[in-house]
Design a protein around this motif. Structure first.
Motif, short mmCIF file in Angstrom:
data_model
loop_
_atom_site.label_atom_id
_atom_site.label_comp_id
_atom_site.label_asym_id
_atom_site.label_seq_id
_atom_site.Cartn_x
_atom_site.Cartn_y
_atom_site.Cartn_z
N HIS A 124 0.44 -1.23 0.31
CA HIS A 124 -0.46 0.26 0.06
C HIS A 124 0.62 1.38 0.30
CE1 HIS A 124 0.94 -0.50 4.36
NE2 HIS A 124 0.79 1.02 4.59
N LEU A 125 1.85 0.64 0.72
CA LEU A 125 3.05 2.11 -0.20
C LEU A 125 3.87 2.70 -1.36
CD1 LEU A 125 5.41 1.89 3.11
CD2 LEU A 125 2.72 2.63 2.98
N LEU A 126 3.42 3.78 -2.07
CA LEU A 126 3.40 4.03 -3.28
C LEU A 126 4.48 5.25 -2.78
CD1 LEU A 126 0.30 3.25 -4.78
CD2 LEU A 126 1.81 1.76 -4.35
N THR A 127 5.08 5.36 -4.51
CA THR A 127 6.34 6.67 -4.84
C THR A 127 4.44 7.69 -5.29
OG1 THR A 127 6.59 6.45 -6.85
CG2 THR A 127 7.69 5.44 -4.54
N LYS A 128 5.22 8.84 -5.66
CA LYS A 128 4.50 9.78 -5.92
C LYS A 128 3.82 9.82 -7.45
CE LYS A 128 6.02 13.94 -7.03
NZ LYS A 128 6.16 15.23 -6.92
N ASN A 129 5.42 9.03 -8.04
CA ASN A 129 5.12 8.57 -9.47
C ASN A 129 3.82 7.66 -9.80
OD1 ASN A 129 6.55 10.83 -10.57
ND2 ASN A 129 8.29 9.54 -10.44
N GLU A 130 3.91 6.14 -8.96
CA GLU A 130 3.51 5.47 -8.85
C GLU A 130 1.86 5.83 -8.43
OE1 GLU A 130 6.77 2.29 -7.88
OE2 GLU A 130 5.25 3.11 -6.13
N LEU A 131 1.43 6.49 -7.25
CA LEU A 131 0.45 7.14 -7.41
C LEU A 131 -0.33 7.80 -8.04
CD1 LEU A 131 0.95 9.34 -3.93
CD2 LEU A 131 -0.36 6.54 -4.35
N SER A 132 0.45 8.52 -9.66
CA SER A 132 -0.19 9.01 -10.37
C SER A 132 -0.56 8.45 -11.05
CB SER A 132 0.79 10.30 -11.02
OG SER A 132 0.21 11.21 -12.24
N LYS A 133 0.33 7.23 -11.38
CA LYS A 133 -0.15 5.56 -12.78
C LYS A 133 -1.40 5.34 -12.21
CE LYS A 133 4.73 5.67 -13.71
NZ LYS A 133 6.01 4.33 -14.22
N ALA A 134 -1.64 5.23 -10.95
CA ALA A 134 -2.90 4.59 -10.50
C ALA A 134 -3.90 5.22 -10.93
CB ALA A 134 -2.76 3.63 -9.53
N GLY A 135 -3.74 6.67 -10.93
CA GLY A 135 -5.46 7.48 -11.14
C GLY A 135 -5.37 7.92 -9.08
N LEU A 136 -4.33 8.61 -8.71
CA LEU A 136 -4.10 9.47 -7.94
C LEU A 136 -3.70 10.12 -7.18
CD1 LEU A 136 -4.56 5.43 -5.28
CD2 LEU A 136 -6.52 7.60 -6.35
N THR A 137 -3.65 10.96 -6.30
CA THR A 137 -2.40 11.93 -5.95
C THR A 137 -2.45 11.91 -4.80
OG1 THR A 137 -2.05 14.54 -6.14
CG2 THR A 137 -4.04 13.78 -6.03
N ARG A 138 -1.73 12.73 -4.05
CA ARG A 138 -1.31 12.46 -2.54
C ARG A 138 -2.97 13.69 -1.73
NH1 ARG A 138 4.50 15.55 -2.05
NH2 ARG A 138 3.52 16.04 -4.03
N ALA A 139 -3.31 13.88 -0.65
CA ALA A 139 -4.27 14.31 -0.25
C ALA A 139 -3.74 15.90 -0.32
CB ALA A 139 -4.73 13.88 0.81
N TYR A 140 -4.84 16.49 0.73
CA TYR A 140 -4.10 17.39 1.37
C TYR A 140 -2.97 17.34 2.19
CZ TYR A 140 -3.81 22.90 3.40
OH TYR A 140 -3.10 24.12 3.52
#
Length: 371
Positions: free
Chosen positions: A33-49
């Motif tokens: 469940h721990l992803l880098t910023k780029n991996e979040l983006s590829k998964a269609g996600l972005t960091r919450a505020y």
């Protein structure tokens, strides 16, 4: 600073623990469940505020190393979809960047005048498609049966008699003469003219070349963009029918045929591709059929023999410049008609008899001995 404490927690190995208490994993050995910023983006996600990292991943690459933050994908939020306006702006920026990169490496084709970014050798003046077209048209011109049917020509010392040839040509054919002026040495037509055997103009027109006019060509014939604009000169496609009517069924005499016929053939081939809509073999067949409407004759070779300047190296007569004309198409075509009439009458300019070739027969014998 990070501490050097090393430990192991759970099934995933912790390389060390930072001073802020966050564990450091190997990049390939971490909780799913721990992803880098780029991996979040590829998964269609972005960091919450203000979403903080939960751990770090240690990476190695070509003797370099570092740590990248890892975020909980369950706490991340979906990425917002771009609006149509944003997508349009991104696409516009991408195209602008591509255009800028293209212009940085582009060069202008000498034939078609279009910009191209294809790889170019130092002396190359035309793009690949234009080079292929020029080669195919040249092969077509060389394959045509250009010699008109004439009575047998008398010979002296095994050589053609230019005077008898010219007289037979005028007696047995309806003769016209043609000349072109071009945008460059190997460029497109900027002027075309046809005259009858008496030098009267049958057809004459300026032509917009669809490509740049070189400074060297402009200094010779004086035709520039301003001249063409003032005369509202058409493209070659606009005069092809009138030119065809002027040469149809006639014997067309040209001074330096290989050059002017090449110009006409390339223009007809471009017309076939861009106006008629033909491709490859069909365009070449169209060009060949158009050229075969007339019989084409080169005046330069017979006149060079008549003039008589011998080239001992090539064992042939040296080609001569046309003695009449002013580098405008109508004047040069009329000059060719005058030269043909004078050649038939035996009054065309030539060297004194004692300076004319060919050399004595023993020169050929000496040459053959070393051949």
């Amino acid at each position: 600073m990070a501490t050097e404490t090393e430990t192991a927690r759970g099934p995933h190995e912790i390389v060390r623990t930072r001073e802020d208490g966050l564990p450091v994993y190997r990049l390939g050995d971490r909780p799913a469940h721990l992803l880098t910023k780029n991996e979040l983006s590829k998964a269609g996600l972005t960091r919450a505020y203000r979403q903080p990292p939960l751990a770090y991943a240690r990476w190695y690459y070509y003797k370099q190393e570092g740590e990248t933050p890892l975020y909980d994908r369950n706490a991340a939020r979906p990425k917002r979809a771009c609006t149509p306006a944003q997508l349009a702006a991104l696409e516009k920026g991408r195209k602008a960047a591509e255009r800028k990169a293209f212009l940085a490496r582009a060069w202008k084709c000498f034939d078609c005048g279009e910009l191209t970014d294809e790889e170019r050798y130092p002396q190359q003046i035309e793009c690949g498609p234009c080079s292929i077209v020029r080669h195919r048209v040249s092969e077509l011109v060389r394959s045509l049966d250009l010699a008109p049917a004439l009575p047998p020509r008398p010979a002296s010392h095994g050589l053609r008699d230019p005077q008898e040839w010219a007289a037979a040509l005028l007696d047995s054919h309806q003769v016209v003469t043609l000349d072109t002026e071009t945008s460059a040495l190997h460029g497109w037509a900027v002027e075309v003219a046809v005259c009858d055997a008496d030098g009267r103009t049958v057809f004459e027109s300026l032509v917009t070349p669809g490509g740049p006019i070189s400074q060297q060509a402009h200094s010779i014939h004086g035709i520039g963009n301003a001249t063409l604009a003032e005369a509202n000169a058409p493209r070659f496609s606009g005069v092809i029918d009138a030119l065809g009517a002027a040469v149809d069924g006639r014997c067309v005499v040209v001074y330096n045929l290989s050059y002017d016929l090449g110009v006409i053939a390339r223009e007809i081939h471009r017309h076939a591709r861009t106006v008629v809509g033909l491709e490859d073999a069909e365009a070449l067949a169209y060009t060949g059929a158009w050229l075969e409407r007339a019989r084409w004759v080169d005046l330069m070779i017979p006149y060079s023999e008549w003039y008589g300047e011998w080239n001992s190296y090539h064992h042939d007569y040296r080609w001569q410049s046309q003695p009449y004309g002013n580098h405008r198409a109508a004047a040069d075509a009329a000059g060719a008609a005058r030269l043909l009439r004078e050649l038939a009458a035996g009054t065309a300019p030539r060297l004194p008899e004692n300076e004319r070739g060919p050399q004595a027969d023993d020169e050929y014998d000496d040459y053959d001995a070393y051949a």
